[in-house]
Motif scaffolding. Structure first.
Motif, short mmCIF file in Angstrom:
data_model
loop_
_atom_site.label_atom_id
_atom_site.label_comp_id
_atom_site.label_asym_id
_atom_site.label_seq_id
_atom_site.Cartn_x
_atom_site.Cartn_y
_atom_site.Cartn_z
N HIS A 210 0.88 -1.17 -0.20
CA HIS A 210 -0.10 0.07 0.02
C HIS A 210 0.95 1.25 0.13
CE1 HIS A 210 -3.95 -2.05 0.56
NE2 HIS A 210 -3.37 -2.73 1.44
N CYS A 211 2.26 1.14 -0.40
CA CYS A 211 3.17 2.32 0.13
C CYS A 211 2.77 3.48 -1.08
CB CYS A 211 4.39 1.92 -0.33
SG CYS A 211 4.90 1.17 -2.01
N ASP A 212 1.87 3.41 -2.19
CA ASP A 212 1.94 4.57 -3.08
C ASP A 212 0.74 5.44 -2.46
OD1 ASP A 212 3.91 4.00 -4.83
OD2 ASP A 212 2.74 2.31 -5.69
N VAL A 213 -0.36 5.00 -2.10
CA VAL A 213 -1.46 5.70 -1.65
C VAL A 213 -1.29 6.17 -0.34
CG1 VAL A 213 -3.96 5.79 -1.37
CG2 VAL A 213 -3.08 4.39 -3.26
N VAL A 214 -0.55 7.37 -0.08
CA VAL A 214 -0.22 8.15 0.86
C VAL A 214 -0.86 9.31 1.10
CG1 VAL A 214 1.70 8.90 2.30
CG2 VAL A 214 1.58 6.32 1.71
N PHE A 215 -1.62 9.82 1.93
CA PHE A 215 -2.21 11.30 1.84
C PHE A 215 -1.40 12.23 2.35
CE2 PHE A 215 -6.06 8.35 2.85
CZ PHE A 215 -6.22 8.49 1.74
N LYS A 216 -1.72 13.41 2.12
CA LYS A 216 -0.77 14.68 1.98
C LYS A 216 0.15 15.08 3.25
CE LYS A 216 -3.45 17.40 -1.30
NZ LYS A 216 -4.96 17.33 -1.10
N ARG A 217 -0.15 14.74 4.39
CA ARG A 217 0.57 15.02 5.51
C ARG A 217 1.60 13.93 5.87
NH1 ARG A 217 -4.09 17.80 6.75
NH2 ARG A 217 -5.03 15.87 7.72
N SER A 218 1.39 12.73 5.14
CA SER A 218 2.51 11.62 5.45
C SER A 218 3.41 11.40 4.57
CB SER A 218 1.45 10.33 5.83
OG SER A 218 0.55 10.92 6.72
N GLN A 219 4.31 10.53 4.79
CA GLN A 219 5.53 10.01 3.86
C GLN A 219 5.66 8.65 4.22
OE1 GLN A 219 9.03 12.13 3.82
NE2 GLN A 219 9.53 11.84 1.86
N HIS A 220 5.77 7.68 3.30
CA HIS A 220 6.16 6.61 3.38
C HIS A 220 7.69 6.37 3.33
CE1 HIS A 220 6.16 2.03 3.09
NE2 HIS A 220 6.97 2.38 2.07
N THR A 221 8.09 5.61 4.31
CA THR A 221 9.65 5.17 4.22
C THR A 221 9.63 3.75 4.15
OG1 THR A 221 9.98 6.97 6.18
CG2 THR A 221 11.54 5.36 5.97
N THR A 222 10.49 3.36 3.11
CA THR A 222 10.66 1.89 3.10
C THR A 222 11.73 1.26 4.29
OG1 THR A 222 10.60 2.09 0.69
CG2 THR A 222 11.79 0.14 1.18
N PHE A 223 11.22 0.35 4.92
CA PHE A 223 11.94 -0.12 6.09
C PHE A 223 13.39 -0.63 5.52
CE2 PHE A 223 13.73 -3.77 8.59
CZ PHE A 223 13.66 -3.06 9.75
N ALA A 224 13.24 -1.15 4.57
CA ALA A 224 15.12 -1.60 4.29
C ALA A 224 15.86 -0.54 3.90
CB ALA A 224 14.98 -2.37 2.95
N SER A 225 15.37 0.84 3.44
CA SER A 225 16.16 1.90 2.78
C SER A 225 16.66 2.78 4.22
CB SER A 225 15.18 2.89 2.09
OG SER A 225 14.33 3.60 3.04
#
Ligand code: PLP
Length: 398
Positions: A210-225
């Motif tokens: 579900h990493c691409d559908v993230v709303f304006k105030r949030s940001q997805h971080t890939t765990f492994a990155s």
């Protein structure tokens, strides 16, 4: 191009599980389906074009991923998640769920525990139990408004199982962003979790579908990155299925930087195929040319969400919406209605004529909750809320 997400596309006469389940299960055609996690929108135009072009070729033998398919994944992860990955790390699978089953087989011994954080996507539990392992539920904490990870319980679990039995789970499955509660875990939260797991020799299988559908105030971080160490003790799953509404094409990607873990995963996956000819061209088109669609989709979904929340706050205040930071799935606390879980499900389907996901399938902590899919034209949301309000009024439950 401008996408019209308000447009109704008839799905009843297609092979859609979401739209045909009602007829099969309840022998009813008039229930509005807002459950299983696919959307009632067309896929991006470049994806549809790529599939049509491939179909015109008319030869559909066994496929293999071309370099361009790997490059599309590498580019997407770098562009959207600032994570530089290598071609060798990528293993294609025909779905994330299949990949989760293979992960349990690869990284847990029979009879061992595997950690999950309920309420969570129900196939985490089935992947563990179907592989003769046990669920260690490190349940999320809920303060009535927000969900957070329970680090103290996790530390205590590792500590106690070491002192009492000498062994503990060697693997955790993480939902990030979290289905069904909608949390987009921050970098700090993921770091805390990763540090505890790594200290205890526990690998993380990070399902980031579900990493691409993230709303304006949030940001997805890939765990492994987050660090090389995290990368070397993890498997990351991504897929174009949810974001671009092509789940029926069965195409997913496991990213496994650690060679030993990768070899184990590939061995556990066995001879299971890796997707289909349409899945591969669709993935490539989506990851390379899907950005325009995704931006518009996120705007539309956030407007849907605001509409949904405003309406419930004004008209059905006994329902408590847990505002998601991402995903097109909304977790709603319906406990104040005073119905038990069975009565609630019956009421929704038989009286309100709406089908959501029963919260209890995501774990006991989900009893009295429902997961509502807002990935649909807004008119369906309006209709569902009217039906709900009327049915509640009829029962004097408003
Ligand atoms: C967290 C999560 N993982 C995996 C899946 C399913 O993935 P796939 O269709 O690729 O097997 C879903 C679908 O709802 C999901 O929410």
């Amino acid at each position: 191009m401008k996408y019209d997400f308000n447009k109704i596309i008839e799905r009843k006469k297609t092979d859609s599980i979401k739209w045909n389940f009602n007829k099969n299960e309840f022998n009813a055609e008039d229930i509005l389906p807002m459950w299983v996690a696919d959307m009632d929108f067309p896929c991006p135009e470049p994806v549809a074009e790529a599939i049509k072009k491939r179909a015109e070729h008319t030869v559909f033998g066994y496929p293999i991923e071309l370099d361009s398919c790997y490059e599309a994944v590498i580019e997407k992860v770098k562009r959207d998640y600032r994570w530089k990955i290598e071609k060798d790390w990528i293993v294609f699978c025909d779905g994330v769920v299949g990949g989760l089953y293979a992960s349990v087989k690869a990284f847990a011994q029979k009879g061992e525990e595997v950690i999950i954080q309920e309420p969570v996507f129900h196939h985490f539990r089935s992947a563990i139990e179907d592989n003769n392992c046990y669920v260690k539920n490190n349940e999320l904490s809920f303060d009535g408004e927000n969900y957070t990870m329970n680090y103290e319980d996790l530390k205590n679990y590792f500590h106690d199982s070491k002192t009492l039995m000498g062994n503990h789970a060697k693997m955790m499955i993480l939902s990030s962003p979290h289905n069904p509660v909608g949390r987009v875990w921050s970098k700090d939260e993921l770091m805390k979790l990763g540090e505890i797991c790594l200290e205890n020799n526990c690998v993380i299988i990070s399902d980031e579908i579900h990493c691409d559908v993230v709303f304006k105030r949030s940001q997805h971080t890939t765990f492994a990155s987050i660090s090389e160490e995290f990368a070397n003790h993890s498997v990351t799953f991504i897929a174009p299925g949810k974001t671009f509404n092509i789940s029926g094409l069965g195409e997913a990607v496991a990213i496994i930087p650690n060679k030993d873990m990768r070899d184990k995963f590939i061995a556990a996956r066995g001879a299971v195929g890796s997707g289909n000819v349409f899945g591969k061209v669709a993935l490539e088109a989506a990851y390379i040319d899907g950005e325009e669609y995704l931006l518009q989709l996120k705007e539309y979904l956030e407007d849907n969400l605001n509409y949904f929340i405003n309406h419930i706050e004004k008209k059905i205040p006994k329902l408590k919406v847990i505002r998601p930071e991402g995903t097109f799935l909304v977790w709603v606390d319906m406990r104040e209605l005073g119905l038990n879980n069975h009565e609630l499900n019956e009421f929704l389907v038989k009286e309100a004529k709406v089908k959501f996901n029963d919260g209890a399938i995501f774990g006991r902590a989900g009893e009295g909750f429902q997961r509502i899919n807002i990935g649909c034209p807004r008119i369906y949301i309006k209709e569902a809320l009217i039906r709900l309000e009327m049915a509640l009024r009829n029962r004097s439950l408003l």
